[in-house]
Enzyme design. Sequence first.
Site, PDB file in Angstrom:
ATOM      1  N   HIS A  97      -6.249 -64.657  55.871  1.00  0.00           N
ATOM      2  CA  HIS A  97      -6.226 -66.247  55.804  1.00  0.00           C
ATOM      3  C   HIS A  97      -6.632 -66.615  57.701  1.00  0.00           C
ATOM      4  CE1 HIS A  97      -2.601 -65.688  57.058  1.00  0.00           C
ATOM      5  NE2 HIS A  97      -2.608 -66.729  56.861  1.00  0.00           N
ATOM      6  N   ASP A  99      -5.568 -69.721  59.734  1.00  0.00           N
ATOM      7  CA  ASP A  99      -4.471 -70.901  59.575  1.00  0.00           C
ATOM      8  C   ASP A  99      -5.275 -72.270  59.975  1.00  0.00           C
ATOM      9  OD1 ASP A  99      -2.279 -68.987  59.291  1.00  0.00           O
ATOM     10  OD2 ASP A  99      -2.370 -69.412  61.696  1.00  0.00           O
ATOM     11  N   HIS A 253      -5.899 -63.314  59.899  1.00  0.00           N
ATOM     12  CA  HIS A 253      -4.838 -62.263  59.924  1.00  0.00           C
ATOM     13  C   HIS A 253      -3.848 -62.422  58.465  1.00  0.00           C
ATOM     14  CE1 HIS A 253      -3.402 -66.500  60.852  1.00  0.00           C
ATOM     15  NE2 HIS A 253      -2.154 -66.365  60.434  1.00  0.00           N
ATOM     16  N   ARG A 268       6.582 -70.221  62.698  1.00  0.00           N
ATOM     17  CA  ARG A 268       5.024 -70.548  63.923  1.00  0.00           C
ATOM     18  C   ARG A 268       5.395 -72.168  64.161  1.00  0.00           C
ATOM     19  NH1 ARG A 268       0.737 -70.753  59.450  1.00  0.00           N
ATOM     20  NH2 ARG A 268       0.432 -72.785  60.022  1.00  0.00           N
TER      21      ARG A 268
END
Length: 277
Positions: A97, A99, A253, A268
């Site tokens: 995916h 983000d 990623h 994150r």
Amino acid sequence: MSLHITPVSPALGARIEGVDLSQPLSAAHHAQLHQALLDHQVLFFRNQPLTPAQQARLAAHFGDLHIHPIYPNVPGQPEVLILDTAVTDLRDNALWHSDVSFLETPALGAILSARQVPPYGGDTLWASSSAAYEALSEPLKRLLDGLSATHDLNKSFPESRFAITEQDKARFEDAKRRHPPRSHPVVRTHPVTGRKGLFVNEGFTTRINELPDAESDAILKLLFSHSTQPQFTVRWQWQQDDVAFWDNRITQHFAIDDYSPQRRIMHRATVLGDAPY
């Protein structure tokens, strides 16, 4: 003081030494990190313990920060989201995916801090979208250029997993209302380097808008498989207090979910970008 930059894979990725990320970045280090990100697409740092405030400050050097509509965040530091396998169902991270590609202006990048990691397992893979695009045949490139695709929050965050309690349901419905499906180019041009890369991902992309369903499904299946071949990827084995910083515009990623029942906690901070073109 110049950074020490060591590439870790031919396609993408470099390990960075010579900077303390817990301190405010100097103008020189900011410029060097920005150039390293453009050159290598994902940067890795060992032994960089960060408080949530320090992590948010670091990320803010590169742009405005995003507050995630679904994931929990650090109390008092809403720009830092918590990825904790003991608290949240993180199956949506265990696939390829990019983000928040469902946003009108998806993320420029993200800074991920390893707070608690299992003794083994739990690695993360990154893939270079530009390397994947450049390896396509010229006829396929011509087909894809000019096409657009729909990105939908619901594909990775289904109601069945993220709207269990009444409080969750209210947050989920608000997230859907504020984040309707968005269309972006299938082939994106990096706004700084001008390099082209595939901008579709298994996590959020639902269809290619200009094609019939059967053709869209077939092309997306091909692109998902092609863009994540080993030669386009790098794999990082996490240690506690590692930090990764990636260019979300040109990579995708995959967080490997192979360590249950052990716990993994990551923080994150996500930097907002611009509208893809």
